[in-house]
Structure formats: structure tokens, C-alpha cells
Design a protein around this motif. Structure first.
Motif, PDB file in Angstrom:
ATOM      1  N   ARG A 151       3.039  -8.643 -16.939  1.00  0.00           N
ATOM      2  CA  ARG A 151       1.702  -8.090 -17.178  1.00  0.00           C
ATOM      3  C   ARG A 151       1.044  -7.662 -15.865  1.00  0.00           C
ATOM      4  N   LEU A 152       1.151  -8.501 -14.835  1.00  0.00           N
ATOM      5  CA  LEU A 152       0.529  -8.190 -13.554  1.00  0.00           C
ATOM      6  C   LEU A 152       1.178  -6.982 -12.881  1.00  0.00           C
ATOM      7  N   LEU A 153       2.506  -6.923 -12.910  1.00  0.00           N
ATOM      8  CA  LEU A 153       3.200  -5.802 -12.277  1.00  0.00           C
ATOM      9  C   LEU A 153       2.894  -4.484 -12.993  1.00  0.00           C
ATOM     10  N   LYS A 154       2.828  -4.524 -14.315  1.00  0.00           N
ATOM     11  CA  LYS A 154       2.480  -3.311 -15.060  1.00  0.00           C
ATOM     12  C   LYS A 154       1.049  -2.886 -14.765  1.00  0.00           C
ATOM     13  N   LEU A 155       0.141  -3.857 -14.643  1.00  0.00           N
ATOM     14  CA  LEU A 155      -1.250  -3.540 -14.297  1.00  0.00           C
ATOM     15  C   LEU A 155      -1.324  -2.788 -12.974  1.00  0.00           C
ATOM     16  N   ALA A 156      -0.601  -3.296 -11.961  1.00  0.00           N
ATOM     17  CA  ALA A 156      -0.632  -2.665 -10.636  1.00  0.00           C
ATOM     18  C   ALA A 156      -0.004  -1.279 -10.657  1.00  0.00           C
ATOM     19  N   THR A 157       1.125  -1.118 -11.351  1.00  0.00           N
ATOM     20  CA  THR A 157       1.801   0.178 -11.352  1.00  0.00           C
ATOM     21  C   THR A 157       1.016   1.221 -12.148  1.00  0.00           C
ATOM     22  N   TYR A 158       0.462   0.843 -13.297  1.00  0.00           N
ATOM     23  CA  TYR A 158      -0.332   1.803 -14.083  1.00  0.00           C
ATOM     24  C   TYR A 158      -1.603   2.201 -13.337  1.00  0.00           C
ATOM     25  N   ALA A 159      -2.233   1.240 -12.668  1.00  0.00           N
ATOM     26  CA  ALA A 159      -3.439   1.553 -11.892  1.00  0.00           C
ATOM     27  C   ALA A 159      -3.111   2.517 -10.756  1.00  0.00           C
ATOM     28  N   VAL A 162      -0.617   4.748 -10.600  1.00  0.00           N
ATOM     29  CA  VAL A 162      -0.344   6.085 -11.140  1.00  0.00           C
ATOM     30  C   VAL A 162      -1.655   6.784 -11.527  1.00  0.00           C
ATOM     31  N   THR A 163      -2.563   6.065 -12.162  1.00  0.00           N
ATOM     32  CA  THR A 163      -3.837   6.654 -12.593  1.00  0.00           C
ATOM     33  C   THR A 163      -4.647   7.147 -11.405  1.00  0.00           C
ATOM     34  N   VAL A 164      -4.766   6.310 -10.368  1.00  0.00           N
ATOM     35  CA  VAL A 164      -5.531   6.696  -9.177  1.00  0.00           C
ATOM     36  C   VAL A 164      -4.885   7.896  -8.494  1.00  0.00           C
ATOM     37  N   ALA A 165      -3.564   7.883  -8.350  1.00  0.00           N
ATOM     38  CA  ALA A 165      -2.878   8.972  -7.649  1.00  0.00           C
ATOM     39  C   ALA A 165      -3.099  10.314  -8.350  1.00  0.00           C
ATOM     40  N   PHE A 166      -2.939  10.365  -9.669  1.00  0.00           N
ATOM     41  CA  PHE A 166      -3.097  11.633 -10.384  1.00  0.00           C
ATOM     42  C   PHE A 166      -4.553  12.100 -10.416  1.00  0.00           C
ATOM     43  N   SER A 167      -5.493  11.175 -10.470  1.00  0.00           N
ATOM     44  CA  SER A 167      -6.906  11.550 -10.446  1.00  0.00           C
ATOM     45  C   SER A 167      -7.267  12.186  -9.109  1.00  0.00           C
ATOM     46  N   ALA A 197       5.800   8.207  -5.659  1.00  0.00           N
ATOM     47  CA  ALA A 197       6.192   6.838  -5.347  1.00  0.00           C
ATOM     48  C   ALA A 197       5.745   5.868  -6.439  1.00  0.00           C
ATOM     49  N   SER A 198       4.551   6.106  -6.997  1.00  0.00           N
ATOM     50  CA  SER A 198       4.039   5.217  -8.043  1.00  0.00           C
ATOM     51  C   SER A 198       4.880   5.311  -9.314  1.00  0.00           C
ATOM     52  N   ILE A 199       5.338   6.523  -9.631  1.00  0.00           N
ATOM     53  CA  ILE A 199       6.202   6.685 -10.808  1.00  0.00           C
ATOM     54  C   ILE A 199       7.538   5.976 -10.582  1.00  0.00           C
ATOM     55  N   ILE A 200       8.076   6.107  -9.366  1.00  0.00           N
ATOM     56  CA  ILE A 200       9.305   5.388  -9.030  1.00  0.00           C
ATOM     57  C   ILE A 200       9.082   3.888  -9.186  1.00  0.00           C
ATOM     58  N   ASN A 201       7.939   3.409  -8.678  1.00  0.00           N
ATOM     59  CA  ASN A 201       7.611   1.993  -8.800  1.00  0.00           C
ATOM     60  C   ASN A 201       7.549   1.559 -10.255  1.00  0.00           C
ATOM     61  N   LEU A 202       6.944   2.409 -11.078  1.00  0.00           N
ATOM     62  CA  LEU A 202       6.759   2.078 -12.488  1.00  0.00           C
ATOM     63  C   LEU A 202       8.106   1.776 -13.152  1.00  0.00           C
ATOM     64  N   PHE A 203       9.085   2.656 -12.924  1.00  0.00           N
ATOM     65  CA  PHE A 203      10.400   2.458 -13.530  1.00  0.00           C
ATOM     66  C   PHE A 203      11.185   1.345 -12.830  1.00  0.00           C
ATOM     67  N   ALA A 204      11.042   1.249 -11.488  1.00  0.00           N
ATOM     68  CA  ALA A 204      11.778   0.231 -10.744  1.00  0.00           C
ATOM     69  C   ALA A 204      11.323  -1.174 -11.122  1.00  0.00           C
ATOM     70  N   VAL A 205      10.011  -1.347 -11.247  1.00  0.00           N
ATOM     71  CA  VAL A 205       9.485  -2.666 -11.598  1.00  0.00           C
ATOM     72  C   VAL A 205       9.924  -3.069 -13.000  1.00  0.00           C
ATOM     73  N   ARG A 206       9.882  -2.124 -13.935  1.00  0.00           N
ATOM     74  CA  ARG A 206      10.321  -2.424 -15.305  1.00  0.00           C
ATOM     75  C   ARG A 206      11.802  -2.843 -15.313  1.00  0.00           C
ATOM     76  N   TYR A 207      12.617  -2.154 -14.509  1.00  0.00           N
ATOM     77  CA  TYR A 207      14.040  -2.486 -14.444  1.00  0.00           C
ATOM     78  C   TYR A 207      14.259  -3.836 -13.755  1.00  0.00           C
ATOM     79  N   ALA A 208      13.481  -4.084 -12.684  1.00  0.00           N
ATOM     80  CA  ALA A 208      13.649  -5.330 -11.934  1.00  0.00           C
ATOM     81  C   ALA A 208      13.295  -6.554 -12.767  1.00  0.00           C
ATOM     82  N   LEU A 209      12.443  -6.385 -13.768  1.00  0.00           N
ATOM     83  CA  LEU A 209      12.022  -7.498 -14.611  1.00  0.00           C
ATOM     84  C   LEU A 209      13.086  -7.896 -15.639  1.00  0.00           C
TER      85      LEU A 209
END
Length: 294
Positions: free
Chosen positions: A14-22, A24-29, A59-71
């Protein structure tokens, strides 16, 4: 290397997804805001900030997929888990950041040689202030997540966003100076930002490489682990201690010296006592013990 608190997998996820989604949202905005202002102003420093945000989003998109895989838990083909996906994400971020630094460097040199007037300076300053506020909010989230999880990928992402604070502040200074007719200040700030971005890329890449190369855990952790193992009653000594990190997991291996005449069952139980002492102190550790008769 920060020692993370022990978390159950659902809470860590939950925490890792919170950080990665936040992130991505900030970067695209910020990309949307900076794109409009750059087209209106033609500022090199704003272009530098825009390119940096584009790299952030990648980088944030890479993180999003990498974190999901690492879990993902360990399986038959990955018996030590998938944690190194986080370090691979950090290495990919390093490459993206290096690319952004080179692009900004080239643009800065061009505008330094051929200075150009900058329009819509106050609009650009307003967007940079908004960028700083959004980045501070994201860093607060990332700091909390890193403290709880010790994630390498989120740590690399946070390092980049911390450098963004300096970057955005430099852009504001450049635009203020340009509004007073000092046109080359914009290019000079752009060059300075490019150098700093490159430095950040090297740091991120080196940290990721250390994990991928199975670098030992910090000296203070290894010293404490050895002391705990030697303090178990019946243990004569410990040698050949080895350790490494993979994502949020730590791995330790050691040879525990026991009396040569000790029965096998008792030696096994003593080895388990050593393992239990280490796991109680470092809940994220996986321990492998070899017993040596002395």
C-alpha cells in the motif's frame, strides 16, 4: 542504508503504491504546466525544468512497474525474490536523468552563445512556485514511505525530486534576472542545472549498482549481527560472515563454531537460536547458518 521498519506485505504494498502513484501524478501535472509556459516564454531554464519533468514521469512509470514486480513473492525461478527490480529501476532512472542533463546542457550552450529575449517571465515564475509546492508535498509522502519500507526505487525517486527544488529555485532566479534585461542568466542557470542533474544521476546509478553487485550491508549492521550471533550461549565464535540486500530483504550467511562433541540435534537447535536472535533484531533478514565443529 536506512534500516526499514518491519511491515506486513499488504501494508508495504500500500505504501509503495501510494508513493509511485503520487510521483506519476505530480510529474504529469507539472509537464502540462511547464509545456505551456515554455512555449510562451522560450526560456532555456524552463525548458530544462520541463525536460526534467519529462524524465521524472518516465522514471516514475518505471518505478511503478518495478515496485509492483519487486513485491512478488519468491517463486521456483526466483528463489531469492524479485527485490532487485527496484535497483534496476534506479539504474534506469540514472540513464534517463543523464539524458536530460545532456539535452539541457546543449540548449544552455546554444542560448549562451546566442542570447534570446524571454517572454511571460511572471507566468513562468508562478508555475515554478507551484512546482515547488507540489514537489514538497510529494517529498513528504516519499520520506514517510522510505522510512517505513527502505525502498531503493522510492529513495532514488526522492533524490531526484529533492534536486528539483534547487532546479525550480534556480529557474525563478533566472527569470527574475531576465526580466531586468540580463538574458544570459537564463542560459547560465540552465547549464548549472544540467551539471547538478548529472551529479544526481551518478549518485543514483552508483547506489543501484552497489545493490546489483551484492554489496555488503553497512558496517554497523554487520557488527551488530556478529555480536548477536556470538552472544548466543554455546556459540564459540562466528566467521565467514556474508551479507547483501535485495529490495527490502536482507540476506546473511555465516559459519557458527560449536564444540566438536556436541550432538547433531543440539547443534541444530543452537543454530536455530542464532537465526532467531538475528530475525528478532532484523525482521527483514533471511539467515543461512553453517555449523563448524571446533
Amino acid at each position: 542504508m536506512t534500516q526499514p521498519n518491519h511491515l506486513e506485505l499488504p501494508e508495504r504494498e500500500r505504501l509503495l503504491k501510494l508513493a509511485t502513484y503520487a510521483s506519476v501524478t505530480v510529474a504529469f501535472s507539472l509537464i502540462a504546466l511547464k509545456s505551456g509556459v515554455w512555449m510562451a516564454s522560450g526560456s532555456v531554464s524552463i525548458l530544462a525544468s520541463l525536460i526534467d519533468s519529462l524524465m521524472d514521469s518516465a522514471a516514475s512509470i518505471i518505478n511503478l512497474f518495478a515496485v509492483r514486480y519487486a513485491l512478488k513473492p519468491a517463486d521456483q525461478e526466483h528463489r531469492f525474490g524479485h527485490g532487485k527490480a527496484e535497483a534496476l529501476a534506479g539504474l534506469a532512472q540514472s540513464a534517463f536523468i543523464t539524458g536530460s542533463a545532456l539535452l539541457v546542457l546543449l540548449q544552455g550552450i546554444d542560448h549562451l552563445v546566442n542570447p534570446q529575449p524571454i517572454a511571460a517571465t511572471w507566468l513562468g515564475i508562478g508555475v515554478m512556485v507551484l512546482s515547488i509546492i507540489a514537489t514538497l508535498g510529494l517529498l513528504a509522502i516519499q520520506k514517510h514511505v522510505i522510512a517505513r519500507t527502505g525502498s531503493t526505487a522510492i529513495g532514488a525517486d526522492a533524490l531526484h525530486y529533492r534536486s528539483d527544488l534547487l532546479l525550480n529555485g534556480s529557474v525563478i532566479v533566472a527569470l527574475l534576472l531576465a526580466s531586468y534585461g540580463i538574458q544570459r542568466a537564463d542560459a547560465v542557470m540552465g547549464l548549472g542545472i544540467a551539471v547538478y542533474i548529472g551529479y544526481s544521476a551518478v549518485r543514483i546509478g552508483l547506489d543501484a549498482i552497489q545493490i546489483l553487485m551484492d554489496h555488503e550491508l553497512p558496517d554497523e549492521v554487520r557488527t551488530e549481527a556478529l555480536a548477536l550471533a556470538r552472544a548466543v550461549p554455546g556459540v564459540l565464535d562466528v566467521h565467514d560472515f556474508r551479507s547483501r540486500q535485495s529490495g527490502h530483504l536482507w540476506f546473511m550467511q555465516m559459519h557458527v563454531e560449536l564444540p566438536a562433541d556436541m550432538p547433531l540435534l543440539e547443534a541444530h537447535e543452537l543454530g536455530e537460536s542464532v537465526r532467531t536472535a538475528l530475525v528478532e533484531r532484523f525482521p527483514q533478514v533471511d539467515v543461512l547458518i553453517h555449523t563448524d565443529p571446533v
